[in-house]
Design an enzyme around this catalytic site. Structure first.
Site, PDB file in Angstrom:
ATOM      1  N   ASN A   1       0.739   1.475   5.962  1.00 51.31           N
ATOM      2  CA  ASN A   1       1.302   0.323   5.100  1.00 51.31           C
ATOM      3  C   ASN A   1       2.077  -0.441   5.789  1.00 51.31           C
ATOM      4  OD1 ASN A   1       4.018   0.472   2.597  1.00 51.31           O
ATOM      5  ND2 ASN A   1       2.546  -0.739   2.746  1.00 51.31           N
ATOM      6  N   GLY A   2       1.800  -1.893   5.403  1.00 48.35           N
ATOM      7  CA  GLY A   2       2.455  -2.978   6.375  1.00 48.35           C
ATOM      8  C   GLY A   2       1.448  -4.395   6.435  1.00 48.35           C
TER       9      GLY A   2
ATOM     10  N   TYR B   1      11.880  -4.324  -6.797  1.00 44.13           N
ATOM     11  CA  TYR B   1      10.672  -4.122  -7.637  1.00 44.13           C
ATOM     12  C   TYR B   1       9.666  -2.938  -6.978  1.00 44.13           C
ATOM     13  CZ  TYR B   1       6.043  -5.095  -9.367  1.00 44.13           C
ATOM     14  OH  TYR B   1       4.831  -4.966  -9.858  1.00 44.13           O
TER      15      TYR B   1
ATOM     16  N   GLY C   1      -0.492   0.345  -5.036  1.00 39.31           N
ATOM     17  CA  GLY C   1      -1.903  -0.212  -4.835  1.00 39.31           C
ATOM     18  C   GLY C   1      -2.786   0.288  -5.737  1.00 39.31           C
TER      19      GLY C   1
ATOM     20  N   CYS D   1       0.829  -1.209  -0.013  1.00 37.74           N
ATOM     21  CA  CYS D   1      -0.031   0.038  -0.115  1.00 37.74           C
ATOM     22  C   CYS D   1       0.964   1.295  -0.068  1.00 37.74           C
ATOM     23  CB  CYS D   1      -0.882   0.002   1.166  1.00 37.74           C
ATOM     24  SG  CYS D   1      -1.798  -1.537   1.510  1.00 37.74           S
TER      25      CYS D   1
HETATM   26  P1  AMP Z   1       5.402 -13.788 -11.893  1.00 33.23           P
HETATM   27  O1  AMP Z   1       6.694 -14.486 -12.051  1.00 33.23           O
HETATM   28  O2  AMP Z   1       4.691 -14.049 -13.409  1.00 33.23           O
HETATM   29  O3  AMP Z   1       4.645 -14.100 -10.920  1.00 33.23           O
HETATM   30  O4  AMP Z   1       5.595 -12.177 -12.330  1.00 33.23           O
HETATM   31  C1  AMP Z   1       6.760 -11.619 -11.735  1.00 33.23           C
HETATM   32  C2  AMP Z   1       6.621 -10.353 -12.060  1.00 33.23           C
HETATM   33  O5  AMP Z   1       5.923  -9.377 -11.375  1.00 33.23           O
HETATM   34  C3  AMP Z   1       8.285  -9.669 -11.703  1.00 33.23           C
HETATM   35  O6  AMP Z   1       8.974  -9.406 -12.623  1.00 33.23           O
HETATM   36  C4  AMP Z   1       7.730  -8.352 -11.160  1.00 33.23           C
HETATM   37  O7  AMP Z   1       7.770  -7.478 -12.144  1.00 33.23           O
HETATM   38  C5  AMP Z   1       6.585  -8.378 -10.769  1.00 33.23           C
HETATM   39  N1  AMP Z   1       6.314  -8.674  -9.374  1.00 33.23           N
HETATM   40  C6  AMP Z   1       7.172  -9.245  -8.291  1.00 33.23           C
HETATM   41  N2  AMP Z   1       6.762  -9.267  -7.193  1.00 33.23           N
HETATM   42  C7  AMP Z   1       5.470  -8.719  -7.168  1.00 33.23           C
HETATM   43  C8  AMP Z   1       4.296  -8.379  -6.182  1.00 33.23           C
HETATM   44  N3  AMP Z   1       4.522  -8.682  -5.056  1.00 33.23           N
HETATM   45  N4  AMP Z   1       3.612  -7.593  -6.550  1.00 33.23           N
HETATM   46  C9  AMP Z   1       3.319  -7.401  -7.861  1.00 33.23           C
HETATM   47  N5  AMP Z   1       3.963  -7.602  -8.719  1.00 33.23           N
HETATM   48  C10 AMP Z   1       5.286  -8.106  -8.690  1.00 33.23           C
END
Ligand code: AMP
Length: 451
Positions: free
Chosen positions: A103-104, A250, A28, A2
């Site tokens: 957030n947390g 990320y 979010g 968030c």
């Molecule tokens: P996937 O391997 O298809 O589950 O998606 C991985 C990709 O989603 C990564 O390369 C990131 O760009 C993105 N990603 C990684 N962790 C998260 C997360 N917790 N929430 C949203 N996107 C994420």
């Protein structure tokens, strides 16, 4: 995950809060909300949807007041429903009113909630922000503690990650958990207004005179022009923190300054370290945009190779990972990326991504890039294999869904249909940040700093 925002002592507090939330939309996309305190009542607007849709101009102008706090939500605790979105508010008969956004994630949520319920506290949601608010209000209203005392008690009893802003009719409080897991910073404008946000990118557009990070276990009270900082015992004992390393990899925006460093700088360093530990020399380096852009740039610079934007991203699709059902996620990968065959024809490609979680996204992207004419596709990942779920605010799937939980790198490479696959090791990742001991790596090594 968030994002939070708080504006204090500004005649158009809600406008500024909307701007800040807009800058934090990446944290979010499920719901958002703003609570405005106008010294008499609190006005709250929260809805499922994006900031631009929930807050059109006429809705913002109805939110009068000099203190505004806001939130963008990406559900971790509690289902996707407006009552689980934030901010939460409490209005008491005697007059005081409170609004809170956080957030947390709280680990001992059930226990704390049961204790409060036994004391007659009512809950309207299953959201951890409501728990924090009800804990504070209970101890202030029923036990006669001051707000900083109630927050100190909270820090002793409530376990987890919380970067939080709390407003009353006249004051604003900022506090952060003793391990400072999620980012949080605040600043002051030239005209004496204050703002707090999860990420500094949200404060940049508000023209702050200065910006500082809220420290671990710090409680900050802003009252008119007086800023009081309450250091808790935890702050004094705290020799190290456990910031979330995934924020750098990320989650945060590259233009944010978090945990004492620029995110883009850490990402470039990750790319550089990936390149230094890779003897393979591709023809071109291509990022999976946007999160891997700086990682790929660092990699390409280190190897002195051409950096090409071979995948074009549609910015209106949103983060594919966030869509709740697998079927929707599968389709949106294609909606999101379009390859430019011009760059890929007969090329050995180093395709750089920040992380692999389920493997859904990269498997589809490899297919797209192959179809666009690439001769060889070599995946280089800016993080170690994600093997464990996060309980501190990032919505990683269950362990069973994490591709690296059961499969080794060779098997994953075959599944993704790539020619080679290389991850960063934890040791290499640690070289990319200034104080590696101050970070949580639980999603990679299972060593959870709070149980
Ligand atoms: P996937 O391997 O298809 O589950 O998606 C991985 C990709 O989603 C990564 O390369 C990131 O760009 C993105 N990603 C990684 N962790 C998260 C997360 N917790 N929430 C949203 N996107 C994420």
């Amino acid at each position: 995950m968030c994002g939070i925002i708080g504006i204090y002592n500004h005649p158009r507090a809600a406008d500024l809060a909307v701007l800040g939330l807009f800058a934090e939309q990446h944290r979010g996309q499920e719901s958002c909300g703003i609570a405005v305190n106008n010294s008499k009542i609190i006005k709250l607007r929260k809805k499922i949807g994006l900031v631009k849709d929930v807050f059109p101009e006429d809705k913002i102008s109805a939110l009068h007041g000099k203190i505004a706090i806001g939130h963008v939500r990406y559900p971790t605790r509690g289902i996707s429903a407006v009552e689980n979105s934030q901010p939460h508010i409490v209005e008491t008969l005697s007059g005081p009113s409170y609004a809170l956004a956080s957030n947390g994630d709280i680990l001992n949520y059930k226990q704390i909630r049961a204790e409060l319920e036994q004391n007659g506290v009512y809950f309207a949601s299953f959201n951890d922000g409501e728990l924090l608010l009800k804990f504070i209000v209970f101890h202030v209203e029923k036990n006669g503690l001051s707000i900083p005392e109630a927050i100190k008690l909270l820090m002793k009893n409530v376990k987890g990650a919380y970067s939080t802003v709390l407003s009353t009719k006249t004051k604003m409080y900022l506090f952060r958990d003793p391990l400072a897991i999620r980012p949080m910073c605040y600043g002051k404008t030239k005209d004496g207004s204050y703002a707090v946000a999860s990420e500094s990118c949200a404060l940049d557009i508000l023209y702050m005179e200065w910006i500082k990070e809220v420290q671990a276990a710090q409680i900050i009270e802003i009252d008119e022009d007086k800023v009081s900082v309450f250091s808790t015992k935890e702050t004094q004992k705290n020799i190290f923190t456990k910031h979330c390393i995934f924020e750098h990899i990320y989650f945060s925006r590259p233009d944010s300054f978090i945990f004492g460093e620029n995110v883009f700088h850490v990402r470039k360093k990750i790319g550089k370290i990936l390149a230094q530990n890779d003897d393979f020399d591709p023809d071109i380096v291509v990022p999976v945009p946007d999160s891997a852009n700086f990682i790929a740039l660092g990699y390409a610079r280190e190897k002195n190779l051409p950096y090409e934007m071979g995948l074009i991203r549609n910015h209106y699709v949103g983060r594919t990972f966030i869509k709740p059902e697998q079927t929707i996620r599968d389709e949106s990968v294609y909606q999101k990326f379009n390859p430019l065959p011009h760059f890929f024809q007969d090329k050995k490609v180093a395709l750089i991504d920040d992380s692999i979680v389920r493997g859904t996204t990269l498997r589809k992207i490899v297919k797209l890039v192959r179809h666009a004419g690439a001769k060889e596709i070599h995946l280089r990942i800016g993080s170690p294999p994600v093997k464990h779920s996060c309980y501190y605010g990032i919505d990683t799937p269950t362990r069973q869904e994490l591709i690296a939980n059961e499969k080794d790198s060779n098997t994953i490479c075959k599944y993704l249909k790539a020619d080679s696959l290389k991850y960063l090791t934890i040791k290499q990742l640690q070289q990319a940040v200034q104080d590696p001991q101050n970070y949580c790596y639980a999603c990679f090594n299972g060593e959870y700093p709070i149980k």
